[in-house]
Design a protein around this motif. Structure first.
Motif, PDB file in Angstrom:
ATOM      1  N   LEU A  38      44.445  -1.023  13.101  1.00  0.00           N
ATOM      2  CA  LEU A  38      44.772  -0.311  14.440  1.00  0.00           C
ATOM      3  C   LEU A  38      46.019  -0.152  13.162  1.00  0.00           C
ATOM      4  CD1 LEU A  38      44.151  -2.288  17.581  1.00  0.00           C
ATOM      5  CD2 LEU A  38      43.759   0.741  16.851  1.00  0.00           C
ATOM      6  N   ILE A  39      46.264  -1.470  12.425  1.00  0.00           N
ATOM      7  CA  ILE A  39      48.050  -1.343  11.194  1.00  0.00           C
ATOM      8  C   ILE A  39      47.703  -0.054  10.781  1.00  0.00           C
ATOM      9  CG2 ILE A  39      49.135  -2.256   9.550  1.00  0.00           C
ATOM     10  CD1 ILE A  39      48.088  -4.990  10.816  1.00  0.00           C
ATOM     11  N   VAL A  40      46.496   0.415  10.285  1.00  0.00           N
ATOM     12  CA  VAL A  40      46.695   1.349   9.149  1.00  0.00           C
ATOM     13  C   VAL A  40      46.671   2.727   9.887  1.00  0.00           C
ATOM     14  CG1 VAL A  40      45.667   2.744   7.654  1.00  0.00           C
ATOM     15  CG2 VAL A  40      45.221   0.573   7.074  1.00  0.00           C
ATOM     16  N   ALA A  41      46.451   2.475  11.661  1.00  0.00           N
ATOM     17  CA  ALA A  41      45.902   3.801  12.136  1.00  0.00           C
ATOM     18  C   ALA A  41      47.596   4.699  12.317  1.00  0.00           C
ATOM     19  CB  ALA A  41      45.570   3.929  13.482  1.00  0.00           C
ATOM     20  N   PRO A  47      55.997   7.194   7.915  1.00  0.00           N
ATOM     21  CA  PRO A  47      56.663   5.227   8.399  1.00  0.00           C
ATOM     22  C   PRO A  47      56.884   4.284   9.284  1.00  0.00           C
ATOM     23  CG  PRO A  47      57.809   6.827   6.901  1.00  0.00           C
ATOM     24  CD  PRO A  47      57.510   7.511   7.660  1.00  0.00           C
ATOM     25  N   VAL A  48      56.572   3.579   9.197  1.00  0.00           N
ATOM     26  CA  VAL A  48      56.518   2.232  11.109  1.00  0.00           C
ATOM     27  C   VAL A  48      57.591   1.352  10.259  1.00  0.00           C
ATOM     28  CG1 VAL A  48      55.483   1.235  12.582  1.00  0.00           C
ATOM     29  CG2 VAL A  48      54.795   3.525  11.491  1.00  0.00           C
ATOM     30  N   HIS A  49      58.173   0.628  11.207  1.00  0.00           N
ATOM     31  CA  HIS A  49      59.399  -0.070  11.083  1.00  0.00           C
ATOM     32  C   HIS A  49      58.493  -1.106  11.758  1.00  0.00           C
ATOM     33  CE1 HIS A  49      62.321   3.326  10.863  1.00  0.00           C
ATOM     34  NE2 HIS A  49      63.443   2.137   9.702  1.00  0.00           N
ATOM     35  N   PHE A  50      58.726  -2.283  11.142  1.00  0.00           N
ATOM     36  CA  PHE A  50      58.492  -3.781  11.426  1.00  0.00           C
ATOM     37  C   PHE A  50      57.831  -4.328  12.962  1.00  0.00           C
ATOM     38  CE2 PHE A  50      57.302  -8.541  12.161  1.00  0.00           C
ATOM     39  CZ  PHE A  50      56.512  -8.720  10.779  1.00  0.00           C
ATOM     40  N   ALA A  51      59.469  -3.404  13.776  1.00  0.00           N
ATOM     41  CA  ALA A  51      59.331  -3.789  15.069  1.00  0.00           C
ATOM     42  C   ALA A  51      58.662  -2.883  15.273  1.00  0.00           C
ATOM     43  CB  ALA A  51      60.851  -3.756  15.654  1.00  0.00           C
ATOM     44  N   GLU A  52      57.961  -1.885  15.261  1.00  0.00           N
ATOM     45  CA  GLU A  52      57.644  -0.910  15.732  1.00  0.00           C
ATOM     46  C   GLU A  52      55.939  -0.620  16.007  1.00  0.00           C
ATOM     47  OE1 GLU A  52      60.357   3.208  15.041  1.00  0.00           O
ATOM     48  OE2 GLU A  52      58.771   2.508  13.443  1.00  0.00           O
ATOM     49  N   PHE A  53      55.738  -1.776  14.775  1.00  0.00           N
ATOM     50  CA  PHE A  53      53.871  -2.686  14.990  1.00  0.00           C
ATOM     51  C   PHE A  53      53.708  -3.459  16.244  1.00  0.00           C
ATOM     52  CE2 PHE A  53      54.633  -2.050  10.312  1.00  0.00           C
ATOM     53  CZ  PHE A  53      52.851  -1.294  10.511  1.00  0.00           C
TER      54      PHE A  53
END
Length: 129
Positions: A38-41, A47-53
């Motif tokens: 799910l992280i990879v997807a 790009p994704v910011h830490f909080a967006e994960f």
């Protein structure tokens, strides 16, 4: 002793080695950990910011997220970038190698849509394919 299995229905009679150190074993050792797929997807769109994960992968703890991102970076699938601040922000993006997982993830998603009931996590449920 090598452990190989020919997949039923394989039009090419492909054999997959499941022995320790094989390609299949290595990929699942990395990507088979909880949350990793799910992280990879979630980075497939950019790009994704830490909080967006935390929104993209509900239920994951910050510690586990940090550990998984570190593992993916060490494997060469993810790049970590510190964005100048204030406020200081960290973003993560897939490398070319990580982005190469797109066809495999798309195929897994297609298979799941066709073969896994939406409540596949329930006891007694079996794939429909």
């Amino acid at each position: 002793m090598t452990t190989e299995q020919v997949l039923p229905g394989s039009d090419q009679g492909e054999a997959f080695c499941t022995e320790a150190g094989s390609a299949v074993e290595r990929v699942f050792r990395l990507l088979g950990k909880r949350w990793t797929g799910l992280i990879v997807a979630s980075m497939m769109g950019g790009p994704v910011h830490f909080a967006e994960f935390r929104r993209a992968v509900p239920g994951i703890s910050e510690r586990v997220l940090s550990d998984r991102l570190t593992e993916l970076a060490a494997a060469g699938l993810v790049l970590r970038q510190v964005d100048p601040g204030p406020p200081l922000r960290v973003s993560y993006r897939l490398t070319e190698v990580g982005a190469g997982l797109r066809p495999a993830l798309a195929e897994l998603g297609r298979w799941a849509e066709e073969c896994l009931p939406s409540d596949a996590g329930c006891p007694g449920q079996r794939p429909t394919c």
